[in-house]
Design an enzyme around this catalytic site. Structure first.
Site, PDB file in Angstrom:
ATOM      1  N   CYS A   2      56.110  71.257  79.179  1.00 22.08           N
ATOM      2  CA  CYS A   2      54.675  71.051  79.343  1.00 22.08           C
ATOM      3  C   CYS A   2      54.115  72.203  80.156  1.00 22.08           C
ATOM      4  CB  CYS A   2      54.318  69.751  80.049  1.00 22.08           C
ATOM      5  SG  CYS A   2      55.038  68.292  79.301  1.00 22.08           S
ATOM      6  N   ARG A  27      55.023  76.226  75.914  1.00 19.63           N
ATOM      7  CA  ARG A  27      55.789  75.273  76.717  1.00 19.63           C
ATOM      8  C   ARG A  27      55.799  73.873  76.120  1.00 19.63           C
ATOM      9  NH1 ARG A  27      56.766  77.235  81.780  1.00 19.63           N
ATOM     10  NH2 ARG A  27      57.126  75.129  82.527  1.00 19.63           N
ATOM     11  N   TRP A  74      54.927  68.637  75.965  1.00 22.10           N
ATOM     12  CA  TRP A  74      56.151  68.503  75.181  1.00 22.10           C
ATOM     13  C   TRP A  74      56.665  67.114  75.505  1.00 22.10           C
ATOM     14  CZ3 TRP A  74      61.506  68.004  76.273  1.00 22.10           C
ATOM     15  CH2 TRP A  74      62.339  68.204  75.156  1.00 22.10           C
ATOM     16  N   ASN A 100      54.032  68.232  84.845  1.00 23.28           N
ATOM     17  CA  ASN A 100      55.137  68.839  84.096  1.00 23.28           C
ATOM     18  C   ASN A 100      56.418  68.434  84.797  1.00 23.28           C
ATOM     19  OD1 ASN A 100      56.928  70.548  82.747  1.00 23.28           O
ATOM     20  ND2 ASN A 100      56.484  72.256  84.103  1.00 23.28           N
ATOM     21  N   GLY A 101      57.315  67.765  84.070  1.00 22.98           N
ATOM     22  CA  GLY A 101      58.572  67.322  84.678  1.00 22.98           C
ATOM     23  C   GLY A 101      58.888  65.901  84.244  1.00 22.98           C
ATOM     24  N   GLU A 481      74.565  83.126  67.639  1.00 24.37           N
ATOM     25  CA  GLU A 481      73.142  83.373  67.896  1.00 24.37           C
ATOM     26  C   GLU A 481      72.358  83.401  66.575  1.00 24.37           C
ATOM     27  OE1 GLU A 481      71.198  83.079  70.153  1.00 24.37           O
ATOM     28  OE2 GLU A 481      69.473  84.331  69.732  1.00 24.37           O
ATOM     29  N   LYS A 485      69.222  80.886  65.661  1.00 29.89           N
ATOM     30  CA  LYS A 485      67.896  81.368  65.228  1.00 29.89           C
ATOM     31  C   LYS A 485      67.499  80.673  63.933  1.00 29.89           C
ATOM     32  CE  LYS A 485      66.620  82.790  68.087  1.00 29.89           C
ATOM     33  NZ  LYS A 485      67.351  83.024  69.305  1.00 29.89           N
ATOM     34  N   GLU A 488      66.624  76.946  64.514  1.00 32.56           N
ATOM     35  CA  GLU A 488      65.440  76.589  65.284  1.00 32.56           C
ATOM     36  C   GLU A 488      64.137  76.990  64.617  1.00 32.56           C
ATOM     37  OE1 GLU A 488      65.760  80.015  68.757  1.00 32.56           O
ATOM     38  OE2 GLU A 488      64.900  78.108  69.282  1.00 32.56           O
ATOM     39  N   HIS A 504      90.750  76.045  58.578  1.00 36.04           N
ATOM     40  CA  HIS A 504      91.345  74.871  59.209  1.00 36.04           C
ATOM     41  C   HIS A 504      90.459  73.639  59.047  1.00 36.04           C
ATOM     42  CE1 HIS A 504      94.634  77.216  60.821  1.00 36.04           C
ATOM     43  NE2 HIS A 504      93.754  78.129  61.182  1.00 36.04           N
ATOM     44  N   LYS A 603      59.444  76.520  74.862  1.00 37.55           N
ATOM     45  CA  LYS A 603      60.068  77.758  75.322  1.00 37.55           C
ATOM     46  C   LYS A 603      60.880  77.542  76.587  1.00 37.55           C
ATOM     47  CE  LYS A 603      60.479  82.302  75.435  1.00 37.55           C
ATOM     48  NZ  LYS A 603      61.447  82.824  74.462  1.00 37.55           N
TER      49      LYS A 603
HETATM   50  O1  M6R Z   1      64.855  80.468  79.629  1.00 39.18           O
HETATM   51  P1  M6R Z   1      66.294  80.309  79.264  1.00 39.18           P
HETATM   52  O2  M6R Z   1      66.952  81.574  78.849  1.00 39.18           O
HETATM   53  O3  M6R Z   1      67.089  79.634  80.354  1.00 39.18           O
HETATM   54  O4  M6R Z   1      66.292  79.329  78.029  1.00 39.18           O
HETATM   55  C1  M6R Z   1      67.494  78.844  77.495  1.00 39.18           C
HETATM   56  C2  M6R Z   1      67.274  78.226  76.132  1.00 39.18           C
HETATM   57  O5  M6R Z   1      66.417  77.123  76.231  1.00 39.18           O
HETATM   58  C3  M6R Z   1      66.692  79.229  75.136  1.00 39.18           C
HETATM   59  O6  M6R Z   1      67.496  80.362  75.027  1.00 39.18           O
HETATM   60  C4  M6R Z   1      66.562  78.575  73.749  1.00 39.18           C
HETATM   61  O7  M6R Z   1      67.812  78.292  73.239  1.00 39.18           O
HETATM   62  C5  M6R Z   1      65.766  79.492  72.814  1.00 39.18           C
HETATM   63  N1  M6R Z   1      64.718  78.760  72.175  1.00 39.18           N
HETATM   64  C6  M6R Z   1      66.584  80.039  71.711  1.00 39.18           C
HETATM   65  O8  M6R Z   1      65.854  80.883  70.888  1.00 39.18           O
END
Ligand code: M6R
Length: 608
Positions: A2, A27, A74, A100-101, A481, A485, A488, A504, A603
């Site tokens: 948030c 956020r 969020w 937020n929290g 990675e 990507k 997500e 395996h 984010k």
């Molecule tokens: O801000 P951070 O690097 O700690 O965030 C960690 C993850 O939440 C962040 O890398 C998330 O996996 C991304 N959306 C991936 O693209």
């Protein structure tokens, strides 16, 4: 997650709050809302969905007033809906709150308040807060907020307004970020600096449980005990344009193209030919480095994947055992930590709650902590013993790209720094790696020029439900990675597999037409990897293969090949991740997905 904002000054609050929220939508974007005070009446406008819905609502029914708070959500407790949107207001209508929290003891507080006659209308944890403040209110809003938060467990950044004290905002934070902006005759609160960057560059970073009272005459900050304190006003040097798309269709593709610069900036002053590696103001002595017997790299998501590369390279170059941990698992598995332990907390935002909790756990047990983060003044930066910044610049797209490549760079820098102090590598070997690193920005630019093969693969495969990413050694780390990507932003289920492990069990899933990206950039593993690729092509998979320039033999095994400029094995992840980011991006575009704001995500994950 948030995002929260607050404004008090001489201008109309509503457009300023909405502008701030537009910079915080990364956020969370399940709902948005504002509360504005006019004379002594709180007017609320809030609704489910993106900020655009709130803007439409405000166009038809504007709210007026020169002081207000805003929120972009969020959802955690309670589905995205109008009623669950913030701000939340006390039952008597006198106090409104953005939060937020997560209030972990909200059920207990809700029961307690219900027994005193308070009624609740939403499913949120937040709704207890205005009612709790209302319960303690006795003519002093700051005092009531202090009493209320003393009853709350969990994390919070709060903006609070009251129609009984209509000239002020009271704010406080614990384990959720909050900055206070100081302009000319106007003052702000925000979850993150970009929300106020168009208005001011002068900010206070609040520590946990510090309170702030803002009115149009200024800002007063109070310690957790309630004493007024003076803090350093920090001038932010970021470029406000960084928060704009600059001609690109999405932030993600803009940020992908910013990688050559981000990598170069992150190496600047740390990697200079002929000179020892320097690590900012890191306070570790040679003896401290020699004393380390184990490193934990702790992170989440993309940062975790950068940490997997870090494990390989630190062990290989500096010969120190490294464990890589998912932050949310680390503290619950009772890891062996003592004063010889070094933790590297890796986080783009520096606010990820799981990583912050792991850092605190490690410090409590005597470990030394180095933070690697992109955000100056973030919680993780402030709580670590030492900080090394990735100079990636503002990253707005939810899908992390330039943060990853700059984290990789710092993994190499740290490995070389330790190798230099421990004499595990000769000067010539270190120089060779440094020179190769300095050529990476050029090579990334080169990779970015050749997108056709990737666009074609994306166009032919975006409709698949499943995809596989294969690699061995560091190529496997990068495959993870690439897979994240893809999941997500294009919502395609994907799995990353170590090339040798597929047989395996998972190979049972390969059938005619299964989409596979095989990464074969590790010279030492190339032959073995090609054999693994053959195992899937034999079973009908449609394979896009990555190899270094010159390794054209891959063409006889894969359906299409993508070549990366030659580099040394340990550095290839910086190059091979670029086409993976692009393929995920192009598939998401083909599917019509919201690339910068993928569903269900935010984010910055500031809840555990
Ligand atoms: O801000 P951070 O690097 O700690 O965030 C960690 C993850 O939440 C962040 O890398 C998330 O996996 C991304 N959306 C991936 O693209």
């Amino acid at each position: 997650m948030c995002g929260i904002v607050g404004y008090v000054g001489k201008k109309e609050a509503s457009p300023i709050l909405v502008e701030g929220l537009s910079k915080l939508e990364y956020r969370g974007y399940d709902s948005a809302g504002i509360a504005v005070i006019d004379k002594d009446v709180i007017e609320i406008s809030k609704c489910k969905g993106r900020l655009a819905n709130l803007k439409d609502k405000l166009d038809t029914s504007p709210v007026k007033g020169k002081i207000g708070i805003g929120h972009t959500r969020w959802a955690t407790h309670g589905e995205p809906s109008d009623i669950n949107s913030h701000p939340h207001t006390s039952e008597n209508g006198s106090i409104s709150v953005v939060h937020n929290g997560i209030i972990e003891n909200y059920l207990h507080l809700r029961e307690w308040l219900s027994s005193k006659g308070y009624k609740f209308y939403s499913e949120t944890d937040t709704e207890v807060i205005p009612n709790l403040i209302c319960h303690f209110y006795n003519g002093d809003l700051l005092d009531a907020v202090m009493k209320a938060v003393s009853k709350m467990e969990g994390s919070y950044a709060l903006g609070v307004v009251s129609c009984d004290e209509p000239d002020k905002i009271v704010a406080v934070r614990k384990d959720s970020p909050l900055v206070v902006g100081v302009g000319t005759d106007e003052f702000f609160i925000a979850s993150d600096v970009p929300a106020i960057l168009n208005r001011t560059r002068d900010v206070y970073y609040l520590n946990d449980k510090e309170f702030v009272v803002l009115n149009d005459a200024g800002v007063k900050i109070y310690s957790p005990e309630g004493d007024e304190i003076k803090k350093e006003l920090v001038t932010v040097t970021w470029d406000a344009d960084a928060a704009e798309k600059g001609g690109y269709e999405h932030f993600m593709i803009k940020e992908i193209h910013e990688q050559p610069k981000a990598i170069r900036d992150t190496m600047t002053s740390r990697i200079i030919p002929g000179q020892p590696i320097t690590l900012d103001n890191i306070k570790m002595t040679k003896a401290d480095i020699e004393n380390i017997d184990r490193i934990y790299i702790v992170a989440c998501g993309t940062a975790y994947h950068a940490g997997v590369v870090g494990k390989y390279v630190i062990e290989k170059l500096a010969k120190i055992p490294v464990e890589i941990d998912i932050a949310s698992e680390f503290r619950y598995r009772d890891p062996i930590i003592n004063e010889k332990t070094l933790m590297i907390a890796l986080s783009q935002s520096g606010e990820t709650a799981d990583t912050l909790a792991a850092l605190r756990e490690a410090k409590t047990k005597g470990a030394r902590v180095i933070a690697i983060t992109n955000v100056v003044g973030s919680s993780i930066a402030r709580e670590a013993d030492d900080v090394i910044y990735t100079w990636a610049g503002l990253e707005i797209a939810v899908a992390s790209t330039k943060a990853y490549t700059t984290q990789l760079i710092l993994m190499y820098v740290v490995a070389l720094y330790f190798a230099q102090h421990k004499n595990t590598l000769g000067v010539d070997e270190i120089e060779k790696i440094k020179n190769e690193m300095l050529s990476l920005p050029e090579k990334v630019s080169e990779v970015l020029k050749h997108k056709e093969v990737l666009q074609k693969f994306a166009a032919n495969n975006y409709m698949h439900k499943d995809m596989f990413f294969l690699g061995r050694g560091l190529d496997y780390a990068v495959a993870m990675e690439g897979s994240l990507k893809t999941k997500e932003i294009s919502y395609i289920h994907s799995e990353a597999y170590a090339g040798g492990e597929l047989k395996h069990g998972t190979i049972a899933l390969i059938e005619k037409g299964t989409a596979v990206i095989a990464i074969a950039t590790q010279e030492s593993l190339y032959g073995k990897m090609i054999s693994n690729v053959k195992e899937v092509t034999t079973r009908g998979a449609n394979v896009l293969g990555f190899a270094l320039e010159g390794n054209t033999s891959i063409e006889s095994t894969v359906d299409s090949a993508f070549y990366l400029p030659k580099t040394i094995d340990i550095l290839s992840p910086v190059l091979s991740v670029i086409p993976l980011q692009l393929v995920a991006y192009y598939m998401a575009i083909q599917k019509g997905c919201d690339v910068d704001k993928p569903r269900n995500l935010a984010k910055s994950v500031t809840v555990e």
